[in-house]
Enzyme design. Structure first.
Site, PDB file in Angstrom:
ATOM      1  N   HIS A   1      62.490  43.154  50.445  1.00 42.94           N
ATOM      2  CA  HIS A   1      61.382  42.200  50.629  1.00 42.94           C
ATOM      3  C   HIS A   1      60.485  42.690  51.758  1.00 42.94           C
ATOM      4  O   HIS A   1      60.243  41.966  52.729  1.00 42.94           O
ATOM      5  CB  HIS A   1      61.903  40.794  50.970  1.00 42.94           C
ATOM      6  CG  HIS A   1      62.510  40.068  49.792  1.00 42.94           C
ATOM      7  ND1 HIS A   1      63.379  39.018  49.931  1.00 42.94           N
ATOM      8  CD2 HIS A   1      62.341  40.235  48.466  1.00 42.94           C
ATOM      9  CE1 HIS A   1      63.736  38.570  48.735  1.00 42.94           C
ATOM     10  NE2 HIS A   1      63.118  39.298  47.831  1.00 42.94           N
TER      11      HIS A   1
ATOM     12  N   HIS B   1      65.598  37.422  35.538  1.00 37.25           N
ATOM     13  CA  HIS B   1      64.761  37.150  36.733  1.00 37.25           C
ATOM     14  C   HIS B   1      63.816  38.340  36.870  1.00 37.25           C
ATOM     15  O   HIS B   1      64.216  39.473  36.611  1.00 37.25           O
ATOM     16  CB  HIS B   1      65.677  36.999  37.939  1.00 37.25           C
ATOM     17  CG  HIS B   1      65.004  37.008  39.277  1.00 37.25           C
ATOM     18  ND1 HIS B   1      63.863  36.298  39.550  1.00 37.25           N
ATOM     19  CD2 HIS B   1      65.355  37.632  40.440  1.00 37.25           C
ATOM     20  CE1 HIS B   1      63.532  36.485  40.828  1.00 37.25           C
ATOM     21  NE2 HIS B   1      64.405  37.299  41.388  1.00 37.25           N
TER      22      HIS B   1
ATOM     23  N   GLU C   1      61.612  39.343  39.536  1.00 30.78           N
ATOM     24  CA  GLU C   1      61.197  40.010  40.761  1.00 30.78           C
ATOM     25  C   GLU C   1      61.263  41.514  40.496  1.00 30.78           C
ATOM     26  O   GLU C   1      62.006  41.991  39.633  1.00 30.78           O
ATOM     27  CB  GLU C   1      62.132  39.597  41.917  1.00 30.78           C
ATOM     28  CG  GLU C   1      61.530  39.869  43.270  1.00 30.78           C
ATOM     29  CD  GLU C   1      62.236  39.143  44.422  1.00 30.78           C
ATOM     30  OE1 GLU C   1      63.223  38.430  44.176  1.00 30.78           O
ATOM     31  OE2 GLU C   1      61.780  39.314  45.573  1.00 30.78           O
TER      32      GLU C   1
ATOM     33  N   ASP D   1      62.508  44.093  41.770  1.00 30.67           N
ATOM     34  CA  ASP D   1      63.754  44.879  41.833  1.00 30.67           C
ATOM     35  C   ASP D   1      64.534  44.819  40.526  1.00 30.67           C
ATOM     36  O   ASP D   1      65.433  45.634  40.305  1.00 30.67           O
ATOM     37  CB  ASP D   1      64.632  44.443  43.016  1.00 30.67           C
ATOM     38  CG  ASP D   1      64.907  42.953  43.055  1.00 30.67           C
ATOM     39  OD1 ASP D   1      64.030  42.173  42.666  1.00 30.67           O
ATOM     40  OD2 ASP D   1      66.006  42.578  43.503  1.00 30.67           O
TER      41      ASP D   1
ATOM     42  N   HIS E   1      66.806  32.518  42.912  1.00 32.56           N
ATOM     43  CA  HIS E   1      66.019  31.960  43.970  1.00 32.56           C
ATOM     44  C   HIS E   1      64.530  31.946  43.667  1.00 32.56           C
ATOM     45  O   HIS E   1      63.720  31.658  44.571  1.00 32.56           O
ATOM     46  CB  HIS E   1      66.248  32.765  45.274  1.00 32.56           C
ATOM     47  CG  HIS E   1      65.710  34.183  45.187  1.00 32.56           C
ATOM     48  ND1 HIS E   1      64.807  34.664  46.117  1.00 32.56           N
ATOM     49  CD2 HIS E   1      65.902  35.164  44.300  1.00 32.56           C
ATOM     50  CE1 HIS E   1      64.490  35.920  45.829  1.00 32.56           C
ATOM     51  NE2 HIS E   1      65.146  36.236  44.730  1.00 32.56           N
TER      52      HIS E   1
ATOM     53  N   ASP F   1      70.591  37.372  40.773  1.00 32.95           N
ATOM     54  CA  ASP F   1      70.767  37.406  42.232  1.00 32.95           C
ATOM     55  C   ASP F   1      71.943  36.538  42.702  1.00 32.95           C
ATOM     56  O   ASP F   1      72.562  36.836  43.733  1.00 32.95           O
ATOM     57  CB  ASP F   1      69.497  36.911  42.932  1.00 32.95           C
ATOM     58  CG  ASP F   1      68.365  37.932  42.873  1.00 32.95           C
ATOM     59  OD1 ASP F   1      68.651  39.136  42.798  1.00 32.95           O
ATOM     60  OD2 ASP F   1      67.201  37.509  42.908  1.00 32.95           O
TER      61      ASP F   1
ATOM     62  N   TYR G   1      73.569  37.617  52.271  1.00 34.16           N
ATOM     63  CA  TYR G   1      72.654  37.390  51.145  1.00 34.16           C
ATOM     64  C   TYR G   1      72.413  35.892  50.968  1.00 34.16           C
ATOM     65  O   TYR G   1      71.276  35.438  50.821  1.00 34.16           O
ATOM     66  CB  TYR G   1      73.283  37.989  49.874  1.00 34.16           C
ATOM     67  CG  TYR G   1      72.333  38.156  48.730  1.00 34.16           C
ATOM     68  CD1 TYR G   1      71.709  39.374  48.494  1.00 34.16           C
ATOM     69  CD2 TYR G   1      72.039  37.100  47.868  1.00 34.16           C
ATOM     70  CE1 TYR G   1      70.829  39.537  47.437  1.00 34.16           C
ATOM     71  CE2 TYR G   1      71.164  37.252  46.818  1.00 34.16           C
ATOM     72  CZ  TYR G   1      70.568  38.478  46.606  1.00 34.16           C
ATOM     73  OH  TYR G   1      69.688  38.634  45.567  1.00 34.16           O
TER      74      TYR G   1
ATOM     75  N   HIS H   1      73.054  42.528  41.923  1.00 34.32           N
ATOM     76  CA  HIS H   1      73.200  43.383  43.113  1.00 34.32           C
ATOM     77  C   HIS H   1      74.680  43.431  43.501  1.00 34.32           C
ATOM     78  O   HIS H   1      75.348  42.390  43.515  1.00 34.32           O
ATOM     79  CB  HIS H   1      72.429  42.821  44.315  1.00 34.32           C
ATOM     80  CG  HIS H   1      70.959  42.704  44.125  1.00 34.32           C
ATOM     81  ND1 HIS H   1      70.119  43.794  44.030  1.00 34.32           N
ATOM     82  CD2 HIS H   1      70.154  41.618  44.025  1.00 34.32           C
ATOM     83  CE1 HIS H   1      68.867  43.383  43.894  1.00 34.32           C
ATOM     84  NE2 HIS H   1      68.857  42.061  43.870  1.00 34.32           N
TER      85      HIS H   1
END
Ligand code: FEO
Length: 404
Positions: free
Chosen positions: A32, A88, A90, A92, A154, A173, A201, A234
Site C-alpha cells: 500500500h 477481490h 485490489e 495485488d 477489506h 485477504d 495483518y 497472501h
C-alpha cells in the site's frame, strides 16, 4: 535459497483438483505504498481448479503479470480455462488480469457487482463479467463453487469462494499474512513468526472492519460447511487445524487485548524519552506482571508499533511540544490509530516542553477522537526533567497502572 525460490515459484498441487499457481514475493518490504511494512515479504496466491470445468481463482500483482501468465501456460493450455473467479480486485490480486485477458479475452470473469466496477475502473476494459451474490453456485463437475460476499473485508468488492468436495474456502485477504515462505502450508513454517504476521495483518488492515469480520464469520459458521483448508491470497494455506485462525479472528475482532501497556514517544533532546522510561518504571512497580513496552516512533516500525498497541490494554503517547503542536511522527501515528479504530483501550499523554506546552492536550484530543478512553490530563515537564520531575513521572505511571 535459489533452489527454494525456484521450487516455490513453480505450480504446486494442493489437492488432486487444486493447484497453487501464485507468486512468492521475497523482496517486498512495503505494501500500500509505504502504509504497511512487510518485513517478511509476501505472496500473491492464485489457485487453478481442474474438474470437468476449469476455474482460476485470482491472479497476482502487476509487476509479475508476464511471469504469472508464462508459468500458467506451462501448467495448462489457457484456452481450457472456463472461468476466472476474482474474489477481490485490489491490484495485488487483479494486476495480472489484463495480461491474462489478452490471451483469453472472452473468458467470463465471476465477481461481485462492486468487483466489476473496480475492475472496469482499474483497467477500462469491457470484459465478459458475471456478477455473483452470496449463495450463487457454479458447478465445475464433481465439485461446485459457492460464492459468499464479504464486503469491507477489506474492500467493498470482496467475496469468498467455497469449493464443495474439496472443502476449501478461498478467503482472499481474510486470514492472510504478508509472509513469504518456501512452504505452502501452515504446519511447515515457523508458527510464531507466521502468527505474528497474521496478527499484524489483522491489526493494520482488518481491525477497522471488526464488526463485519465477526458477522461474516458467524454467517459462514452457520452454513455448516465442512472445512479441510482455508486458502488465503497472501501467505500460507491453513491446512493444519484451519479453525484455529477463524477462532483467532473472532478474538481479534472482539476488542482484543493482552496484559500489556505500550508507551510510544518521540523526543528532540531526550527529555520525553526520560519521561517515558520513568512512567514505565512506575507502571512496573504497581503491576509487575504487566508487560510494558517502550517504542521511539522514529526508530521503530510504525506498523509493528500499531500491532503492539492493538494487543495492549492501555497506551501512553508522548511528544515534545514543537511549533505549538506535536511531532510529525506522533501525529502520523495518531492519524493511523484514528483510522484503525482500536477498541476498549485506556490512554494518557505525556511530553516535555520549553515554553508553551500544547502537545499533551493535543495528544489527548487525538486519542479521544480515535476512540480511546483518556483517563487523565496527562503530564508535562518543562525543559530537561530533573530527578524530582522524573519522580513525578514515575508517580504518574503508578497512578496510571492503578486506574487501568
Ligand atoms: Fe491483498 Fe486487498 O489486497
Amino acid at each position: 535459497m535459489q533452489d527454494i525460490i525456484k521450487f516455490k515459484d513453480m505450480a504446486k498441487k494442493i489437492t488432486e483438483k487444486v493447484t497453487w499457481v501464485g507468486k512468492v514475493d521475497w523482496e517486498l518490504t512495503t505494501f500500500h505504498g509505504d502504509e504497511l511494512s512487510t518485513h517478511k515479504g509476501s505472496s500473491y496466491n492464485s489457485y487453478l481448479i481442474r474438474d470437468k470445468k476449469v476455474a482460476l481463482i485470482d491472479t497476482v500483482w502487476l509487476p509479475y503479470d508476464k511471469e504469472f501468465v508464462s508459468n500458467l501456460k506451462k501448467e495448462i493450455d489457457l484456452s481450457k480455462i472456463d472461468y476466472i473467479i476474482m474474489n477481490h480486485n485490489e491490484i495485488d490480486h487483479s494486476g495480472a488480469l489484463p495480461e491474462l485477458m489478452r490471451e483469453i479475452p472472452d473468458t467470463p470473469i465471476y465477481c461481485t457487482k462492486k468487483g466489476e466496477a473496480i475492475i472496469r475502473g482499474h483497467y477500462h476494459k469491457d470484459w465478459n463479467f458475471v456478477n455473483v451474490k452470496t449463495g450463487d453456485t457454479l458447478p465445475l463437475g464433481e465439485t461446485t463453487l459457492t460464492f459468499i460476499e464479504a464486503p469491507m473485508l477489506h474492500w467493498p468488492d470482496t467475496m469468498f469462494t467455497y469449493i464443495s468436495g474439496e472443502n476449501i474456502l478461498f478467503s482472499n485477504d481474510g486470514f492472510g499474512q504478508h509472509f513469504a515462505t518456501e512452504s505452502l502450508f501452515n504446519d511447515a513454517v515457523d508458527n510464531a513468526a507466521m502468527m505474528y504476521e497474521a496478527e499484524k495483518y489483522y491489526a493494520n488492515i482488518l481491525n477497522t472492519y471488526s464488526v463485519m469480520v465477526t458477522k461474516k464469520i458467524q454467517q459462514i459458521l452457520a452454513m455448516n460447511l465442512p472445512l479441510n483448508m482455508i486458502c488465503p491470497s497472501h501467505g500460507v494455506i491453513w491446512k493444519e487445524n484451519p479453525a484455529q485462525i477463524v477462532e483467532q479472528y473472532m478474538k481479534w475482532a472482539d476488542a482484543y487485548q493482552e496484559d500489556q501497556v505500550t508507551i510510544v514517544y518521540d523526543t528532540m533532546w531526550q527529555s520525553t524519552r526520560k519521561m517515558a522510561e520513568a512512567i514505565a518504571n512506575g507502571i512496573r512497580e504497581i503491576s509487575p506482571s504487566t508487560t510494558v513496552k517502550i517504542f521511539n516512533i522514529t526508530k521503530d516500525d510504525k506498523n509493528d508499533v500499531l500491532t503492539e498497541i492493538f494487543h495492549s490494554r492501555a497506551v501512553l503517547i508522548g511528544s515534545p511540544t514543537i511549533n505549538y503542536g506535536i511531532s510529525f511522527a506522533i501525529a502520523g501515528l495518531l492519524e493511523m490509530m484514528h483510522g484503525l479504530k482500536f477498541k476498549n483501550k485506556k490512554a494518557a499523554a505525556f511530553g516535555s516542553y520549553g515554553w508553551s506546552g500544547e502537545a499533551v492536550k493535543q495528544i489527548n484530543n487525538h486519542l479521544s477522537e480515535a476512540g480511546l478512553e483518556v483517563i487523565n490530563d496527562g503530564i508535562s515537564k518543562l525543559w530537561v526533567p530533573d530527578s524530582n520531575a522524573l519522580d513525578d513521572c514515575k508517580e504518574f505511571g503508578k497512578e496510571f497502572a492503578k486506574s487501568i
